[in-house]
Design a protein around this motif. Sequence first.
Motif, PDB file in Angstrom:
ATOM      1  N   ALA A   1       0.727  -1.218  -0.053  1.00 58.33           N
ATOM      2  CA  ALA A   1      -0.142  -0.103   0.035  1.00 58.33           C
ATOM      3  C   ALA A   1       0.809   1.341   0.007  1.00 58.33           C
ATOM      4  O   ALA A   1       0.444   2.209  -0.183  1.00 58.33           O
ATOM      5  CB  ALA A   1      -0.767  -0.032   1.249  1.00 58.33           C
ATOM      6  N   GLN A   2       2.281   1.180   0.123  1.00 57.46           N
ATOM      7  CA  GLN A   2       3.088   2.276   0.212  1.00 57.46           C
ATOM      8  C   GLN A   2       3.678   2.768  -1.284  1.00 57.46           C
ATOM      9  O   GLN A   2       4.319   3.715  -1.248  1.00 57.46           O
ATOM     10  CB  GLN A   2       4.279   2.173   1.164  1.00 57.46           C
ATOM     11  N   ARG A   3       3.314   1.689  -2.207  1.00 60.20           N
ATOM     12  CA  ARG A   3       3.780   1.946  -3.479  1.00 60.20           C
ATOM     13  C   ARG A   3       3.324   3.401  -3.934  1.00 60.20           C
ATOM     14  O   ARG A   3       2.235   3.912  -3.846  1.00 60.20           O
ATOM     15  CB  ARG A   3       3.591   0.998  -4.435  1.00 60.20           C
ATOM     16  N   ARG A   4       4.091   4.204  -4.682  1.00 58.83           N
ATOM     17  CA  ARG A   4       3.549   5.356  -5.277  1.00 58.83           C
ATOM     18  C   ARG A   4       3.544   5.501  -6.624  1.00 58.83           C
ATOM     19  O   ARG A   4       4.260   4.570  -7.403  1.00 58.83           O
ATOM     20  CB  ARG A   4       4.861   6.500  -4.984  1.00 58.83           C
ATOM     21  N   SER A   5       2.721   6.151  -7.441  1.00 59.47           N
ATOM     22  CA  SER A   5       2.607   6.259  -8.728  1.00 59.47           C
ATOM     23  C   SER A   5       3.243   7.425  -9.205  1.00 59.47           C
ATOM     24  O   SER A   5       2.959   8.647  -8.562  1.00 59.47           O
ATOM     25  CB  SER A   5       0.889   6.060  -9.031  1.00 59.47           C
ATOM     26  N   ASP A   6       3.498   7.486 -10.578  1.00 57.51           N
ATOM     27  CA  ASP A   6       4.047   8.781 -11.245  1.00 57.51           C
ATOM     28  C   ASP A   6       2.726   9.783 -11.366  1.00 57.51           C
ATOM     29  O   ASP A   6       1.766   9.326 -11.446  1.00 57.51           O
ATOM     30  CB  ASP A   6       4.574   8.121 -12.705  1.00 57.51           C
ATOM     31  N   HIS A   7       3.338  11.018 -11.000  1.00 57.46           N
ATOM     32  CA  HIS A   7       2.045  11.978 -11.280  1.00 57.46           C
ATOM     33  C   HIS A   7       2.669  13.182 -12.215  1.00 57.46           C
ATOM     34  O   HIS A   7       3.629  13.522 -11.923  1.00 57.46           O
ATOM     35  CB  HIS A   7       1.770  12.360  -9.895  1.00 57.46           C
ATOM     36  N   THR A   8       1.761  13.651 -13.064  1.00 60.12           N
ATOM     37  CA  THR A   8       2.019  14.562 -13.952  1.00 60.12           C
ATOM     38  C   THR A   8       1.158  15.699 -13.728  1.00 60.12           C
ATOM     39  O   THR A   8      -0.085  15.692 -13.673  1.00 60.12           O
ATOM     40  CB  THR A   8       1.818  14.100 -15.379  1.00 60.12           C
ATOM     41  N   THR A   9       1.790  17.063 -13.329  1.00 60.13           N
ATOM     42  CA  THR A   9       1.035  18.240 -13.131  1.00 60.13           C
ATOM     43  C   THR A   9       1.355  19.183 -14.363  1.00 60.13           C
ATOM     44  O   THR A   9       2.441  19.410 -14.922  1.00 60.13           O
ATOM     45  CB  THR A   9       1.683  18.965 -11.904  1.00 60.13           C
ATOM     46  N   GLN A  10       0.277  19.448 -14.939  1.00 54.55           N
ATOM     47  CA  GLN A  10       0.279  20.429 -15.967  1.00 54.55           C
ATOM     48  C   GLN A  10       0.301  22.069 -15.336  1.00 54.55           C
ATOM     49  O   GLN A  10      -0.502  22.353 -14.758  1.00 54.55           O
ATOM     50  CB  GLN A  10      -0.918  20.539 -16.827  1.00 54.55           C
ATOM     51  N   VAL A  11       1.493  22.474 -15.398  1.00 51.91           N
ATOM     52  CA  VAL A  11       1.858  23.901 -14.681  1.00 51.91           C
ATOM     53  C   VAL A  11       1.151  25.007 -15.497  1.00 51.91           C
ATOM     54  O   VAL A  11       0.472  25.914 -14.996  1.00 51.91           O
ATOM     55  CB  VAL A  11       3.597  24.028 -14.580  1.00 51.91           C
ATOM     56  N   VAL A  12       1.442  24.915 -16.932  1.00 54.70           N
ATOM     57  CA  VAL A  12       0.491  25.899 -17.720  1.00 54.70           C
ATOM     58  C   VAL A  12       0.426  24.918 -19.068  1.00 54.70           C
ATOM     59  O   VAL A  12       0.996  24.006 -19.383  1.00 54.70           O
ATOM     60  CB  VAL A  12       1.602  26.951 -18.224  1.00 54.70           C
ATOM     61  N   PRO A  13      -0.649  25.490 -19.998  1.00 51.01           N
ATOM     62  CA  PRO A  13      -0.572  24.902 -21.235  1.00 51.01           C
ATOM     63  C   PRO A  13       0.798  24.723 -21.760  1.00 51.01           C
ATOM     64  O   PRO A  13       1.459  25.576 -21.995  1.00 51.01           O
ATOM     65  CB  PRO A  13      -1.415  25.892 -22.119  1.00 51.01           C
ATOM     66  N   GLY A  14       1.076  23.457 -21.993  1.00 50.64           N
ATOM     67  CA  GLY A  14       2.296  23.202 -22.945  1.00 50.64           C
ATOM     68  C   GLY A  14       3.554  23.027 -21.918  1.00 50.64           C
ATOM     69  O   GLY A  14       4.559  22.741 -22.422  1.00 50.64           O
ATOM     70  N   GLY A  15       3.335  23.013 -20.770  1.00 48.30           N
ATOM     71  CA  GLY A  15       4.432  22.610 -19.791  1.00 48.30           C
ATOM     72  C   GLY A  15       3.905  22.043 -18.533  1.00 48.30           C
ATOM     73  O   GLY A  15       3.082  22.093 -17.967  1.00 48.30           O
ATOM     74  N   THR A  16       4.597  20.659 -18.563  1.00 44.25           N
ATOM     75  CA  THR A  16       4.409  19.828 -17.239  1.00 44.25           C
ATOM     76  C   THR A  16       5.541  19.440 -16.760  1.00 44.25           C
ATOM     77  O   THR A  16       6.775  19.401 -17.031  1.00 44.25           O
ATOM     78  CB  THR A  16       3.783  18.406 -18.017  1.00 44.25           C
ATOM     79  N   VAL A  17       5.409  18.921 -15.515  1.00 37.08           N
ATOM     80  CA  VAL A  17       6.222  18.359 -14.501  1.00 37.08           C
ATOM     81  C   VAL A  17       5.680  17.189 -14.051  1.00 37.08           C
ATOM     82  O   VAL A  17       4.799  17.009 -13.592  1.00 37.08           O
ATOM     83  CB  VAL A  17       6.793  19.365 -13.390  1.00 37.08           C
TER      84      VAL A  17
END
Length: 453
Positions: free
Chosen positions: A106-122
């Motif tokens: 239950a401690q496993r982490r999933s990758d997560h993508t944040t759209q900071v602005v249109p066309g820019g993600t982290v």
Amino acid sequence: MIRRLDLRDAQRGPSGRLDSRSLRNAVPRASIGVEQALEAVRPICEQVRVDGLNALIDLTERFDGVRLEHVRVPHAALGRALESLDAEVTAALQESIARARRVHAAQRRSDHTTQVVPGGTVTERWVPVGRVGLYVPGGLAVYPSSVVMNVVPAQEAGVESIAVTSPAQKDNPPGFEGLPHPTILAACALLGVDEVYAVGGAQAVAMFAYGARDADDELWACEPVDVVTGPGNVYVAAAKRLLQGLIGIDSEAGPTEIAILADDTADPVHVAADLISQAEHDPLAASVLVTDSEALADAVDAELARQVAATKHVERVTTALSGPQSATVLVTDVEDGLAVVDAYAAEHLEIQTADADAVAARVRNAGAVFVGAWSPVSLGDYCAGSNHVLPTGGCAIHSSGLSVQSFLRGIHVVNYDRAALQEVAHHVLALSAAEDLPAHGQAVSARFRDQRD
């Protein structure tokens, strides 16, 4: 047997509560800590760095009384150990593995993508380390449970290369001479780990950090690892501190500790039994009772006298309970008791008070918290599903117990298109100028110049 430390008149802050900084210097601690052990382990680790396999063989003979021919345990010995393991112990280990796997999965982490602005993600990617070295103690006692606690989170994190090491035993049964205890080998076999070494102490941590080559043919007897985890004595903890940076570590998990915060609702029989349960690990083990009830303290003293006399490891337990690292700490009330246990930052903290759930919820510093009369530390040592590899010596103020996260690294993946970079370029230029790092700004502005310039 166990000394009294009265903090009812200890220094208080403006709020009228006990001063946390003063408490850190007042709580019981062992006279020999990691800092003092560093100088003892430094030449040992250097010997392994320089002489590799030969150093491991010499040091194992010096400290464990065993002259090794090979540091790696033969694969056949793992199978034999599992075949000869008592059926009840096998069943208990299987249950421990199942419960630990349930919690750690239950401690496993999933990758997560944040759209900071249109066309820019982290994107934050969680990537397991490539290779780990897992330390399992084997000096005064045998710890197949520590095999479970080390291996399960590493496997659940997705680590591809797992190596276990445990001290060579001089008095093993026939067929296992000079190897780690066969119960430890059996636990490794149950978990599918076949890279196991018969090396203990600070030299084992150094083996994992530097690797060990055969001086004659330059082949690896043990390849270096990325992370070392596991509990051990004060010298193992000191080697982890010394070599941190070359390797990652989980925490400094040295001689065990138990703190019990209890009031007059606690059963002195239970409290005494729990203090003894951790004292039997090591003469440097710490057993601390924090209470606002002198009547409970007196009753626990009487129970300790009775129960210690009947326990198997009387000398070891008596040494631990009578050492400077152990004490009964008297406080004015449970509120002050919380301040004391937070300053102490125990590896294991039991809450045996009225409304134990509410009190436990307010604890800030502990490796693991055990709530109420029916959650003893011994349960966590084996079959609660929690991990028993926990920070000691006050390190729970800043460190966590072993978990899947101990074997993962978070990597930020930045992906901006032209428009997204152009939109923020003026902010990058302003900040690079403010920091007098013009080439930082140039790396952005160069992308938007006319290519004919």
